[in-house]
Design a protein around this motif. Structure first.
Motif, mmCIF file in Angstrom:
data_model
loop_
_atom_site.group_PDB
_atom_site.id
_atom_site.type_symbol
_atom_site.label_atom_id
_atom_site.label_comp_id
_atom_site.label_asym_id
_atom_site.label_seq_id
_atom_site.Cartn_x
_atom_site.Cartn_y
_atom_site.Cartn_z
ATOM 1 N N GLY A 1 38.875 46.403 30.982
ATOM 2 C CA GLY A 1 40.161 45.863 30.274
ATOM 3 C C GLY A 1 39.983 45.034 29.098
ATOM 4 O O GLY A 1 39.051 45.041 28.826
ATOM 5 N N ILE B 1 35.251 44.654 35.107
ATOM 6 C CA ILE B 1 36.016 44.439 36.432
ATOM 7 C C ILE B 1 35.273 45.071 37.636
ATOM 8 O O ILE B 1 35.241 46.070 37.568
ATOM 9 N N GLU C 1 44.409 47.291 31.620
ATOM 10 C CA GLU C 1 43.199 47.402 32.386
ATOM 11 C C GLU C 1 43.353 48.903 32.578
ATOM 12 O O GLU C 1 44.372 49.675 32.870
#
Length: 230
Positions: free
Chosen positions: A66, A40, A80
């Motif tokens: 995540g 991410i 996450e």
């Protein structure tokens, strides 16, 4: 290590074990992969309630990893591990014609969001919605402001009085372009205050309000992030 941090591995284990007992088929099709990991990256815009200013004016990079546990083709549970900053950037003299944002509250957090995701469609591309909560741990705090302020708000020197743990609620909407690539928009607001004089005596709280012009501070942020799922 705090009790809250010790619970994180248990959540990960829960997310791995739960799908093993979920429905293995959907409309005659078997789900090939029960657990999806992701990278991410993105940013958030943050502000604080209690500093007498509005606006998401502080830009903060955001990155992390995540994992999601697939319940069925439209439902997932995710967790996450994010690193990002929160806080606020405001002016110290609102009388200036040009608002110079010369006050900075920069708070660094490691955050663990846990959420439920619902996909509108079983196939990609699809829009999805998410909602859940997050636990965050403050790992660094910096407050910079001019020596003389004109708005009656003095935040410098509060770094050691800030709460280290934070609980938040989050809501989001995203778009999964392909099986691997997606993006999301998320709004988060803290349930707990990063600074609060409520636990002090009434006399001490009143003195702080008169000296500093602040009684409590609470984090908010909006974020935009992209992710790659394996």
């Amino acid at each position: 290590m705090t009790t809250s941090l010790k619970l994180i591995p248990l959540f990960c284990l829960f997310l791995f074990v739960l799908p093993q007992h979920a429905d293995a088929q959907r409309r005659g099709k078997r789900i090939k992969q029960r657990f999806r990991a992701s990278l991410i990256t993105g940013f958030n815009l943050s502000q604080m309630d209690g500093d007498n200013y509005n606006g998401f004016d502080k830009f903060n990079p955001q990155f992390g990893i995540g994992g999601t546990a697939v319940i069925n083709r439209q439902s997932e549970i995710g967790i996450e591990l994010l690193y990002h900053n929160k806080g606020a950037r405001t002016e110290s003299d609102p009388r200036r014609l040009l608002n110079t944002k010369d006050r900075l509250v920069d708070l660094s957090y490691v955050e663990v969001p846990i959420y439920f995701r619902h996909n509108r469609r079983e196939t990609f591309p699809t829009v999805y919605f998410e909602g859940g909560g997050a636990f965050a741990r403050l790992i660094d705090a910096k407050i910079d402001e001019p020596a003389v302020v004109q708005d009656g708000l003095i935040l410098s020197g509060l770094e050691n009085d800030l709460q280290e743990n934070e609980l938040s609620l989050l809501l989001g909407i995203g778009y999964q372009f392909t099986e691997h690539i997606g993006a999301r928009f998320r709004y988060s607001f803290a349930l707990t205050r990063v600074y609060n004089t409520a636990d002090l005596s009434e006399e001490a709280a009143l003195q702080i309000e008169q000296e500093r012009g602040v009684m409590q501070l609470r984090n908010y942020y909006i974020s935009l992030a992209a992710f790659y799922r394996f």
